[in-house]
Design an enzyme around this catalytic site. Structure first.
Site, PDB file in Angstrom:
ATOM      1  N   LYS A  18       0.912  -1.221  -0.008  1.00 37.01           N
ATOM      2  CA  LYS A  18      -0.034  -0.020   0.164  1.00 37.01           C
ATOM      3  C   LYS A  18       1.001   1.281  -0.082  1.00 37.01           C
ATOM      4  O   LYS A  18       1.969   1.302   0.566  1.00 37.01           O
ATOM      5  CB  LYS A  18      -0.773  -0.010   1.199  1.00 37.01           C
ATOM      6  N   SER A  63      -9.906   2.386   2.943  1.00 35.92           N
ATOM      7  CA  SER A  63      -8.936   3.126   2.209  1.00 35.92           C
ATOM      8  C   SER A  63      -8.000   2.398   1.242  1.00 35.92           C
ATOM      9  O   SER A  63      -7.420   2.684   0.401  1.00 35.92           O
ATOM     10  CB  SER A  63      -8.031   4.249   2.946  1.00 35.92           C
ATOM     11  N   SER A 122     -10.407   0.358   7.282  1.00 33.47           N
ATOM     12  CA  SER A 122      -9.854   0.155   5.903  1.00 33.47           C
ATOM     13  C   SER A 122      -9.038  -1.048   5.375  1.00 33.47           C
ATOM     14  O   SER A 122      -8.576  -1.072   4.310  1.00 33.47           O
ATOM     15  CB  SER A 122      -8.890   1.506   5.912  1.00 33.47           C
TER      16      SER A 122
END
Length: 495
Positions: free
Chosen positions: A78, A158, A182
């Site tokens: 990420k 997210s 998330s």
């Protein structure tokens, strides 16, 4: 074999050990899949040279024997994790061009274990969002579709890029972060597994901060076994993070027996929300029955302060964000606005932050600054902190009464279309976190397991919440649920 990218971590690990494939072959299969999947917007910084170099090194290590479980396995990282010499932007314009001179502790642990980084994954800007629509790179897209409808759906947020990449077999697994859901919400939206460990289990050092008392890294994988394998590598004490717990990390994979006889599973009545879709209710009931059939005792429980969790979270998280994001001022690194003649330092700060931060980040920074300001601090921030303590106490009470894990829905719906949530009412978007934020406020471990499809063929997830530091036990309960649910559906390839 061209389908190597479709393997799970455990399958790929076993093939590498049996010398049926190599890390280079696995990596090349993933890199080909990534190059053919730009329509998903999942990978935003591709690192093929680094990937192949690490894959070759992993093959040498494997040839010598004695390689860790993650050695040679290709994964995505990420964009919130700082990676040495590779763009680490947190999906924000304000960090454009930032290439750190250091590696986050979690990505370093994975690298040390021989994992292969394929590139950086899309996300909501500074991890603020539930749909991956606040990214400076543009939207990440869910590989799943509603029946024959070709509407682009959100992969959740997210960690939307991570979820999309794992679900579409672009990588074998990915890192995510979870501040209010998330990891778990995108996992549920894309039919994969995502675990948020206990706060302090994984180091936060080198991960761009959103809300420091809530953020926690975790793996996003195709199966519960994979989550156990990857989580073990990611965990561990780190002297560089004052909130990192000095607690031994067990062999999570060896704890996956699937035997949950005698375990007590709590069903919280407060999670039965008004207007909750019937499919979510049904899934929850089915999941409860599956655990009962596996030998667990089911018990109704009450978590009375649940209804205050979302408001408390949306005071605490923006407050911490406004404090953490004060450092992005155009002075030291990242974006700096072009100044007009006569502009001073105040104008530089104002213009830089106005240009660098997207609307959602600006909104949360302003909310956070407001609730921390003189005259409002006690009315909002302090009160929210007190509510947080009460929410934590609810869970402590339930666990003290003999509950081993708590079963809830992971999300209030299946994945929705990109652009369907109206930006004019951000609260609608915030309601996506209704089942997940309590876990962050209480610092507990939580896992989302894919458990079924809705009427339109979209995946739905169930969430299990565990006792602090007992991820192994939680993973085993999740493993039993996964086996009972038998979820094997994959999205049809359209990209």
């Amino acid at each position: 074999m061209t389908d190597l990218n479709r393997l799970t971590l455990s399958e790929a690990r076993d093939r590498l050990r049996a010398k049926e494939t190599t890390s280079v072959e696995l990596t090349e299969a993933c890199l080909s899949a990534i190059d053919a999947a730009d329509a998903l917007g999942a990978f935003v910084h591709k690192t093929p040279e680094i990937a192949l170099e690490r894959a070759r090194a992993a093959d040498e290590r494997l040839a010598q024997g004695d390689a860790p479980a993650m050695c040679g396995l290709p994964i995505g990282i990420k964009d919130l994790f700082c990676t040495k010499g590779v763009d680490s932007q947190a999906a924000s314009r304000i960090l454009e061009g930032f290439k750190p001179e250091y590696e986050s502790t979690v990505s370093q642990k994975l690298q040390d274990a021989g994992a292969v980084m394929l590139g950086k994954l899309n996300m909501d800007e500074f991890a603020m969002g539930s749909s991956n629509e606040t990214s400076c790179y543009g939207n990440a897209v869910n590989p799943w579709r509603r029946g024959n409808d070709d509407t682009a759906l959100t992969p959740g947020g997210s960690s939307g890029g991570s979820a999309s990449a794992v679900a579409a077999d672009l990588c074998l697994a990915a890192t995510g972060t979870d501040t209010g859901g998330s990891i778990r919400q995108p996992a549920a939206f894309t039919g994969i597994v995502g675990i948020k460990p206990t706060y302090g289990r994984c180091s936060r050092w080198g991960i761009v901060a959103f809300a420091s008392s809530l953020d926690q890294a975790g793996p996003m994988t195709k199966t519960v076994r994979d989550a156990a394998i990857m989580l073990e590598t990611m965990c561990g004490h780190d002297a560089k993070d004052s909130t990192s717990a000095d607690i031994p990390v067990p062999d999570f994979e060896s704890m996956l027996t699937g035997d949950i006889k005698g375990k007590v599973i709590g069903i919280p009545r407060e999670y039965r929300m008004d207007g909750m879709p019937e499919e979510i209710e049904m899934l929850w009931a089915d999941g409860t029955a599956m655990l009962r059939d596996a030998g667990a005792e089911i018990r109704d429980i009450t978590l009375p302060h649940t209804k205050y969790a979302l408001p408390a979270y949306y005071v605490i998280a923006p407050a911490e964000a406004s404090s953490n994001l004060a450092r992005y001022d155009g002075v030291r690194y990242g974006h700096r606005a072009k100044l007009a003649q006569g502009d001073g330092i105040t104008e530089m700060y104002e213009k830089t932050r106005a240009e660098g931060f997207g609307h959602e980040v600006q909104r949360r920074v302003m909310v956070g600054t407001y609730v921390l300001s003189a005259g409002f601090y006690d009315a909002y921030y302090n009160r929210a902190r007190k509510v947080r303590t009460l929410i934590k106490r609810d869970f402590e009470q339930v666990f003290a009464d003999g509950i081993d894990a708590i079963l809830t829905p992971a999300t209030p719906s299946a994945a929705f279309g990109l652009g369907e949530m109206n930006d004019a009412d951000p609260v609608q978007m915030y309601l996506n976190d209704v089942f997940t934020v309590t876990v962050n406020l209480a610092g507990l471990p939580g896992i989302s397991v894919p458990a079924g499809l809705d009427a339109k063929g979209l995946p739905l997830g169930l969430q299990l919440i565990g006792r602090p530091w007992e991820e192994g036990d939680l993973l085993n309960t999740a493993y039993a649920l996964e086996r009972a649910a038998g979820f094997v559906a994959k999205p049809d390839k359209w990209w």
